[in-house]
Design a protein around this motif. Structure first.
Motif, short mmCIF file in Angstrom:
data_model
loop_
_atom_site.label_atom_id
_atom_site.label_comp_id
_atom_site.label_asym_id
_atom_site.label_seq_id
_atom_site.Cartn_x
_atom_site.Cartn_y
_atom_site.Cartn_z
N MET A 192 11.83 -0.06 21.02
CA MET A 192 12.81 -0.81 22.17
C MET A 192 11.95 -0.92 23.34
O MET A 192 11.53 -0.14 24.00
CB MET A 192 14.00 0.36 22.52
CG MET A 192 14.95 -0.15 23.34
SD MET A 192 16.19 0.91 23.55
CE MET A 192 17.20 0.00 24.98
N LYS A 193 12.42 -2.14 23.88
CA LYS A 193 11.77 -2.48 25.02
C LYS A 193 12.67 -2.14 26.35
O LYS A 193 13.94 -2.15 26.16
CB LYS A 193 11.31 -4.15 25.34
CG LYS A 193 10.43 -4.52 24.33
CD LYS A 193 10.05 -5.96 24.47
CE LYS A 193 9.04 -6.37 23.40
NZ LYS A 193 8.58 -7.68 23.79
N SER A 194 12.20 -1.66 27.56
CA SER A 194 13.05 -1.31 28.23
C SER A 194 12.68 -1.89 29.76
O SER A 194 11.48 -2.01 30.41
CB SER A 194 13.00 0.24 28.89
OG SER A 194 13.48 0.76 29.76
N LYS A 195 13.52 -2.78 30.50
CA LYS A 195 13.21 -3.02 31.83
C LYS A 195 12.95 -2.11 32.90
O LYS A 195 12.20 -2.28 33.68
CB LYS A 195 14.67 -3.80 32.08
CG LYS A 195 15.11 -5.10 31.36
CD LYS A 195 16.31 -5.53 31.82
CE LYS A 195 17.05 -6.56 30.75
NZ LYS A 195 18.47 -7.10 31.34
N ILE A 196 13.48 -0.85 32.71
CA ILE A 196 13.21 0.19 33.67
C ILE A 196 11.65 0.74 33.39
O ILE A 196 10.86 0.82 34.46
CB ILE A 196 14.22 1.38 33.55
CG1 ILE A 196 15.76 1.03 33.91
CG2 ILE A 196 13.71 2.63 34.55
CD1 ILE A 196 16.64 2.22 33.40
N VAL A 197 11.39 0.99 32.38
CA VAL A 197 9.83 1.25 32.06
C VAL A 197 8.87 0.25 32.38
O VAL A 197 7.93 0.39 32.70
CB VAL A 197 9.91 1.52 30.32
CG1 VAL A 197 8.49 1.84 30.10
CG2 VAL A 197 10.64 2.81 29.96
N ASN A 198 9.26 -1.02 32.20
CA ASN A 198 8.40 -2.11 32.65
C ASN A 198 8.28 -1.98 34.04
O ASN A 198 7.26 -2.27 34.71
CB ASN A 198 9.07 -3.42 32.22
CG ASN A 198 8.04 -4.64 32.43
OD1 ASN A 198 7.07 -4.64 31.87
ND2 ASN A 198 8.63 -5.61 33.20
N ALA A 199 9.30 -1.66 34.89
CA ALA A 199 9.29 -1.92 36.13
C ALA A 199 8.32 -0.35 36.65
O ALA A 199 7.63 -0.71 37.74
CB ALA A 199 10.69 -1.90 37.12
N LEU A 200 8.65 0.54 36.08
CA LEU A 200 8.23 2.00 36.75
C LEU A 200 6.58 2.03 36.26
O LEU A 200 6.08 2.71 36.87
CB LEU A 200 8.96 3.17 36.12
CG LEU A 200 10.35 3.63 36.49
CD1 LEU A 200 10.97 4.65 35.63
CD2 LEU A 200 10.32 3.78 38.05
N LYS A 201 6.31 1.52 35.05
CA LYS A 201 4.94 1.63 34.62
C LYS A 201 4.41 2.82 34.69
O LYS A 201 3.27 3.33 34.94
CB LYS A 201 4.11 0.59 35.41
CG LYS A 201 4.31 -0.86 35.16
CD LYS A 201 3.35 -1.54 36.09
CE LYS A 201 3.62 -3.13 35.81
NZ LYS A 201 4.92 -3.42 35.77
N PRO A 202 5.27 3.92 33.80
CA PRO A 202 4.81 5.27 34.12
C PRO A 202 3.69 5.67 33.16
O PRO A 202 3.35 4.82 32.12
CB PRO A 202 6.12 5.99 33.33
CG PRO A 202 6.71 5.03 32.30
CD PRO A 202 6.54 3.64 33.14
N GLU A 203 2.98 6.59 33.52
CA GLU A 203 1.89 6.82 32.85
C GLU A 203 1.88 7.76 31.91
O GLU A 203 0.98 7.80 30.71
CB GLU A 203 0.89 7.88 33.98
CG GLU A 203 0.48 7.46 35.20
CD GLU A 203 1.42 7.27 36.37
OE1 GLU A 203 2.54 7.91 35.99
OE2 GLU A 203 1.07 6.70 37.21
N LEU A 204 3.13 8.31 31.63
CA LEU A 204 3.68 9.05 30.41
C LEU A 204 4.95 8.37 29.64
O LEU A 204 5.46 7.67 30.22
CB LEU A 204 4.06 10.64 30.82
CG LEU A 204 3.30 11.49 31.66
CD1 LEU A 204 3.51 12.51 32.22
CD2 LEU A 204 1.91 11.78 30.79
#
Length: 270
Positions: A1-13
């Protein structure tokens, strides 16, 4: 699943999904039946390496995780029952209701657990307060599904509906997430910081919020026992931010035009 939040945060984990299922995923890591383990060490394997982890009623790791994962409660039966845990979570032998029995249980434990039993983990000021937390304050569930699964959010399929979405983030990323949540929720108490185990902060406390029409996020990894377990795997500066599925979908909708478009975020992050 793609997430807009994850795309914006670019988390290391990895961002992690917690799901309940009657189907065991192939190739998943699973604790040994009956073996004591802090499941946050397995959570860390998902966060750092993208592994898939599965638990059931024989492989939940410890009594706290049985409650955290929604498999019922072991506090009344394991290690001498409620009175032992009430002393363990407060001042140890000093607070034990039956000191002789408590000392016997402590002496039969392994060296690592024995020291904590004698001194107490001191998460509560008294045995009475700890007892109330175990029996009344901690949300308890015993769901019908056989398995609880932790997997990267990116691997969640369209036919899967997670119960909890868990971001593992640094303070700046956490600030953005809390701002995003506050931007859509009514009121001001948008995130709760419950006293409990780290596994309960991604599980049972999130399950409780699922029951609300206006669910809150749960800030986690504020558990010294879990911190000690994962210290060589996860950075000291990360926290978990777990949200029920319904809240996650609302946050995803706002993520496109919300805080991640703010000059404040762009100046801080880029």
């Amino acid at each position: 699943m793609k997430s807009k939040i994850v795309n914006a945060l670019k988390p290391e984990l990895e961002t992690i999904a917690l799901l309940r299922s009657n189907t065991k995923p192939e190739g998943a890591i699973q604790p040994t039946p009956g073996k004591y383990v802090c499941i946050m060490s397995l959570f860390a394997q998902v966060a750092t390496k993208g592994k898939v982890v599965v638990f059931d009623r024989d492989t939940y790791g410890c009594p706290g995780a049985k409650a955290g994962l929604g498999f019922g409660s072991a506090y009344g039966e394991a290690m001498g029952g409620y009175d032992t845990f009430a002393a363990f979570f407060s001042k140890g032998l000093e607070d034990a209701k039956d000191k002789d029995k408590y000392l016997e249980i402590s002496n039969n434990a392994n060296v690592h657990v024995r020291k904590k039993l004698i001194e107490g983990e001191r998460f509560h000021t008294s045995r009475e307060k700890a007892y109330k937390w175990i029996t009344q304050d901690l949300p308890l569930y015993d769901f019908p599904e056989k398995y609880v699964i932790l997997k990267p959010l990116k691997d969640v399929t369209e036919d899967e509906k997670p119960q909890s979405i868990i971001f593992t983030v640094n303070p700046i990323q956490l600030t953005a997430l809390m701002t995003l949540t506050g931007s859509i929720r009514e009121g001001v108490n948008d995130t709760i910081t419950p006293q409990g185990a780290a596994c309960q902060m991604i599980g049972s406390f999130v399950f409780k919020e699922m029951e609300s029409d206006n669910p809150r996020a749960v800030l986690g990894m504020i558990d010294l026992a879990a911190r000690k377990t994962v210290r060589n795997i996860l950075p000291d500066n990360v926290l978990t931010y777990a949200v029920p599925w319904k809240l996650f979908l609302d946050l995803e909708e706002e993520a496109e035009e919300g805080i991640f478009k703010s000059p404040l975020w762009l100046d801080l992050f880029y």
